[in-house]
Design a protein around this motif. Structure first.
Motif, PDB file in Angstrom:
ATOM      1  N   TYR A   1       3.807   7.304   6.773  1.00  0.00           N
ATOM      2  CA  TYR A   1       2.481   7.904   6.878  1.00  0.00           C
ATOM      3  C   TYR A   1       1.392   6.844   6.853  1.00  0.00           C
ATOM      4  O   TYR A   1       0.455   6.875   7.658  1.00  0.00           O
ATOM      5  N   GLU A   2       1.507   5.898   5.919  1.00  0.00           N
ATOM      6  CA  GLU A   2       0.469   4.873   5.788  1.00  0.00           C
ATOM      7  C   GLU A   2       0.354   4.027   7.047  1.00  0.00           C
ATOM      8  O   GLU A   2      -0.739   3.565   7.407  1.00  0.00           O
ATOM      9  N   GLY A   3       1.481   3.830   7.738  1.00  0.00           N
ATOM     10  CA  GLY A   3       1.452   3.044   8.965  1.00  0.00           C
ATOM     11  C   GLY A   3       0.707   3.736  10.089  1.00  0.00           C
ATOM     12  O   GLY A   3      -0.104   3.131  10.789  1.00  0.00           O
ATOM     13  N   VAL A   4       0.976   5.041  10.272  1.00  0.00           N
ATOM     14  CA  VAL A   4       0.274   5.757  11.337  1.00  0.00           C
ATOM     15  C   VAL A   4      -1.192   5.938  10.979  1.00  0.00           C
ATOM     16  O   VAL A   4      -2.067   5.934  11.860  1.00  0.00           O
ATOM     17  N   ALA A   5      -1.499   6.059   9.679  1.00  0.00           N
ATOM     18  CA  ALA A   5      -2.904   6.161   9.261  1.00  0.00           C
ATOM     19  C   ALA A   5      -3.655   4.878   9.603  1.00  0.00           C
ATOM     20  O   ALA A   5      -4.778   4.911  10.114  1.00  0.00           O
ATOM     21  N   ALA A   6      -3.033   3.737   9.323  1.00  0.00           N
ATOM     22  CA  ALA A   6      -3.668   2.458   9.654  1.00  0.00           C
ATOM     23  C   ALA A   6      -3.839   2.311  11.165  1.00  0.00           C
ATOM     24  O   ALA A   6      -4.852   1.776  11.639  1.00  0.00           O
ATOM     25  N   LEU A   7      -2.852   2.799  11.925  1.00  0.00           N
ATOM     26  CA  LEU A   7      -2.939   2.729  13.383  1.00  0.00           C
ATOM     27  C   LEU A   7      -4.096   3.578  13.900  1.00  0.00           C
ATOM     28  O   LEU A   7      -4.897   3.131  14.728  1.00  0.00           O
ATOM     29  N   LEU A   8      -4.204   4.805  13.413  1.00  0.00           N
ATOM     30  CA  LEU A   8      -5.234   5.710  13.899  1.00  0.00           C
ATOM     31  C   LEU A   8      -6.632   5.284  13.484  1.00  0.00           C
ATOM     32  O   LEU A   8      -7.594   5.428  14.252  1.00  0.00           O
ATOM     33  N   LEU A   9      -6.777   4.777  12.266  1.00  0.00           N
ATOM     34  CA  LEU A   9      -8.106   4.470  11.739  1.00  0.00           C
ATOM     35  C   LEU A   9      -8.559   3.037  12.027  1.00  0.00           C
ATOM     36  O   LEU A   9      -9.725   2.705  11.804  1.00  0.00           O
ATOM     37  N   GLY A  10      -7.666   2.204  12.518  1.00  0.00           N
ATOM     38  CA  GLY A  10      -8.009   0.807  12.767  1.00  0.00           C
ATOM     39  C   GLY A  10      -9.184   0.645  13.720  1.00  0.00           C
ATOM     40  O   GLY A  10      -9.210   1.264  14.788  1.00  0.00           O
ATOM     41  N   GLY A  11     -10.170  -0.149  13.328  1.00  0.00           N
ATOM     42  CA  GLY A  11     -11.335  -0.405  14.165  1.00  0.00           C
ATOM     43  C   GLY A  11     -12.419   0.644  14.102  1.00  0.00           C
ATOM     44  O   GLY A  11     -13.473   0.481  14.736  1.00  0.00           O
ATOM     45  N   LEU A  12     -12.196   1.724  13.335  1.00  0.00           N
ATOM     46  CA  LEU A  12     -13.187   2.798  13.267  1.00  0.00           C
ATOM     47  C   LEU A  12     -14.101   2.676  12.051  1.00  0.00           C
ATOM     48  O   LEU A  12     -15.051   3.455  11.908  1.00  0.00           O
ATOM     49  N   PHE A  13     -13.810   1.719  11.186  1.00  0.00           N
ATOM     50  CA  PHE A  13     -14.643   1.452  10.012  1.00  0.00           C
ATOM     51  C   PHE A  13     -14.957  -0.039   9.951  1.00  0.00           C
ATOM     52  O   PHE A  13     -14.313  -0.851  10.629  1.00  0.00           O
ATOM     53  N   GLN A  14     -15.914  -0.396   9.149  1.00  0.00           N
ATOM     54  CA  GLN A  14     -16.304  -1.801   9.046  1.00  0.00           C
ATOM     55  C   GLN A  14     -15.225  -2.648   8.385  1.00  0.00           C
ATOM     56  O   GLN A  14     -15.054  -3.822   8.712  1.00  0.00           O
ATOM     57  N   GLU A  15     -14.481  -2.063   7.461  1.00  0.00           N
ATOM     58  CA  GLU A  15     -13.480  -2.814   6.728  1.00  0.00           C
ATOM     59  C   GLU A  15     -12.208  -3.029   7.555  1.00  0.00           C
ATOM     60  O   GLU A  15     -11.837  -2.198   8.376  1.00  0.00           O
ATOM     61  N   ASP A  16     -11.536  -4.149   7.296  1.00  0.00           N
ATOM     62  CA  ASP A  16     -10.216  -4.409   7.862  1.00  0.00           C
ATOM     63  C   ASP A  16      -9.169  -3.964   6.843  1.00  0.00           C
ATOM     64  O   ASP A  16      -9.340  -4.158   5.638  1.00  0.00           O
ATOM     65  N   PHE A  17      -8.086  -3.381   7.302  1.00  0.00           N
ATOM     66  CA  PHE A  17      -7.037  -2.929   6.393  1.00  0.00           C
ATOM     67  C   PHE A  17      -5.742  -2.794   7.178  1.00  0.00           C
ATOM     68  O   PHE A  17      -5.734  -2.707   8.410  1.00  0.00           O
ATOM     69  N   ASP A  18      -4.629  -2.806   6.445  1.00  0.00           N
ATOM     70  CA  ASP A  18      -3.324  -2.539   7.042  1.00  0.00           C
ATOM     71  C   ASP A  18      -2.648  -1.428   6.257  1.00  0.00           C
ATOM     72  O   ASP A  18      -3.246  -0.826   5.356  1.00  0.00           O
ATOM     73  N   ALA A  19      -1.400  -1.140   6.604  1.00  0.00           N
ATOM     74  CA  ALA A  19      -0.701  -0.031   5.966  1.00  0.00           C
ATOM     75  C   ALA A  19      -0.554  -0.250   4.465  1.00  0.00           C
ATOM     76  O   ALA A  19      -0.702   0.692   3.672  1.00  0.00           O
ATOM     77  N   ARG A  20      -0.267  -1.478   4.048  1.00  0.00           N
ATOM     78  CA  ARG A  20      -0.099  -1.746   2.623  1.00  0.00           C
ATOM     79  C   ARG A  20      -1.409  -1.546   1.868  1.00  0.00           C
ATOM     80  O   ARG A  20      -1.433  -0.965   0.769  1.00  0.00           O
ATOM     81  N   ARG A  21      -2.503  -2.020   2.442  1.00  0.00           N
ATOM     82  CA  ARG A  21      -3.808  -1.839   1.817  1.00  0.00           C
ATOM     83  C   ARG A  21      -4.153  -0.357   1.708  1.00  0.00           C
ATOM     84  O   ARG A  21      -4.639   0.106   0.663  1.00  0.00           O
ATOM     85  N   LEU A  22      -3.878   0.409   2.763  1.00  0.00           N
ATOM     86  CA  LEU A  22      -4.144   1.847   2.719  1.00  0.00           C
ATOM     87  C   LEU A  22      -3.295   2.537   1.660  1.00  0.00           C
ATOM     88  O   LEU A  22      -3.762   3.449   0.978  1.00  0.00           O
ATOM     89  N   GLU A  23      -2.048   2.116   1.509  1.00  0.00           N
ATOM     90  CA  GLU A  23      -1.186   2.722   0.497  1.00  0.00           C
ATOM     91  C   GLU A  23      -1.765   2.523  -0.905  1.00  0.00           C
ATOM     92  O   GLU A  23      -1.763   3.451  -1.717  1.00  0.00           O
ATOM     93  N   MET A  24      -2.292   1.337  -1.167  1.00  0.00           N
ATOM     94  CA  MET A  24      -2.906   1.066  -2.467  1.00  0.00           C
ATOM     95  C   MET A  24      -4.164   1.905  -2.662  1.00  0.00           C
ATOM     96  O   MET A  24      -4.389   2.474  -3.737  1.00  0.00           O
ATOM     97  N   LEU A  25      -4.997   1.989  -1.623  1.00  0.00           N
ATOM     98  CA  LEU A  25      -6.227   2.774  -1.716  1.00  0.00           C
ATOM     99  C   LEU A  25      -5.924   4.254  -1.909  1.00  0.00           C
ATOM    100  O   LEU A  25      -6.579   4.940  -2.705  1.00  0.00           O
TER     101      LEU A  25
END
Length: 362
Positions: free
Chosen positions: A41-65
């Protein structure tokens, strides 16, 4: 004017492409088959949301958040009073999600993605008189959902099954709920408003409410030897066969095969009733044969709802909660479309054609 807006292009998107003729779903350049095979789930979330916010993040960062957000949101469960718990699960979940402050930033997005994951298991437990279980920030989204709902740590097969489901239904073109999200986003109301609007559209039985009735159908059929007779009787009465046919797909829904594959390890592990699966397989075979005989000019194949029902049932979700589980997975798609609309679109304001009476001439 096209009723239902069939074939009307209302947005350009880089998020997902649904090819109904070929039976193909692409999410941000990745086919569904590859996405389910390689991403949680975290991987597809990072894929879908990438570039749509000012912050940079990956799947691991999203999992922590997401883990931290789930823990922070648990205090809102106290607002689930008897009046709220008397509502259907999806309505109770929506009421709790309305407590999330509106915003357009990544923090709001993460909070909304975590909110559905926390509130649905809590509501389900509270409705049956059990204590809600506090989230564990160290777990993945899928594993924590199952633990909070069932009260025990899920098996790896169960976690993988829910992950596959959340990935599979994360986004699917400009469907009714996603369009609702984009319409609200175009007013700049905020992500919470967009997600709540989308969730309200999803709960309608013509959109996200059909997986539960698949199990009702299996219950009514009862045994494999009754499948063809029962289904034929339903068609004679003019009824729909739940789990078959789709507004877009002219061939088999690719999500059905993805979920069937996700269910297999759970079956092989003995974590689901083998007789139930045999019944479902007999119903699918009989339904496809009957539909081909009765409606040869209409391509009616197995859709995502059929194996959604079997998978979520195997994972322990009550059928009245299925729409809420769908929302957990689709929230990230709603948010991605809302952000895309905010960044690249404008206020959505279509025209209508007046067909009512005119004033009488003087």
């Amino acid at each position: 004017m096209k009723s239902g807006l069939d074939d009307v292009v209302a947005a350009e998107t880089q998020l997902s492409d649904v090819d109904g003729a070929a039976g193909r779903l692409i999410i941000r350049g990745v086919s569904l088959d590859d996405l389910v095979a390689t991403s949680r789930y975290e991987g597809v979330a990072a894929l879908l949301l990438g570039g749509l916010f000012q912050e940079d993040f990956d799947a691991r960062r999203l999992e922590m958040l997401l883990g931290a957000a789930r823990v922070a949101l648990f205090s809102h469960v106290e607002a689930a009073d008897p009046t709220l718990l008397a509502l259907p699960p999806v309505d109770a979940m929506r009421a709790l999600m309305a407590r999330v402050a509106d915003g357009d930033d990544l923090a709001t997005a993460v909070t909304l993605m975590a909110a559905s994951a926390v509130f649905l298991p809590a509501v389900l437990r509270l409705k049956r008189g059990e204590q809600a279980i506090q989230p564990d920030a160290a777990l993945s989204q899928a594993a924590d959902i199952l633990r909070m709902m069932n009260g025990v740590a899920p098996t790896p097969e169960q976690t993988a099954g829910l992950d596959a489901y959340l990935v599979t239904i994360s986004d699917h073109g400009l469907n009714a709920s996603t369009f609702a999200s984009r319409v609200i986003a175009s007013t700049h109301a905020g992500l919470t408003s967009s997600v709540l609007a989308a969730l309200s559209a999803l709960k309608g039985p013509l959109h996200g409410g059909a997986p539960g009735p698949v199990l009702d159908m299996l219950d009514a059929v009862g045994s494999p030897d009754r499948a063809r007779t029962w289904l034929a009787h339903e068609l004679d009465r003019g009824e729909r066969l739940m789990g078959f046919g789709h507004r877009i797909y002219r061939v088999r829904d690719p999500r059905a095969d993805a979920l069937k594959a996700a269910l297999k390890p759970i079956i092989d592990g003995g974590q689901v009733d083998a007789e139930r699966i045999a019944l479902a397989e007999a119903v699918e075979v009989a339904a496809l044969a009957l539909l081909k005989e009765r409606k040869p000019d209409r391509p009616l194949e197995t859709n995502v709802e059929f194996y959604t029902a079997l998978l979520l049932d195997a994972l322990g979700f009550l059928r009245e909660s299925f729409t809420g589980v769908f929302a957990i997975g689709r929230t990230v798609g709603w948010i991605a479309h809302a952000r895309e609309q905010i960044l690249e679109g404008r206020l959505i304001r279509p025209q209508s054609r007046y067909v009512g009476p005119m004033p009488k001439a003087a």
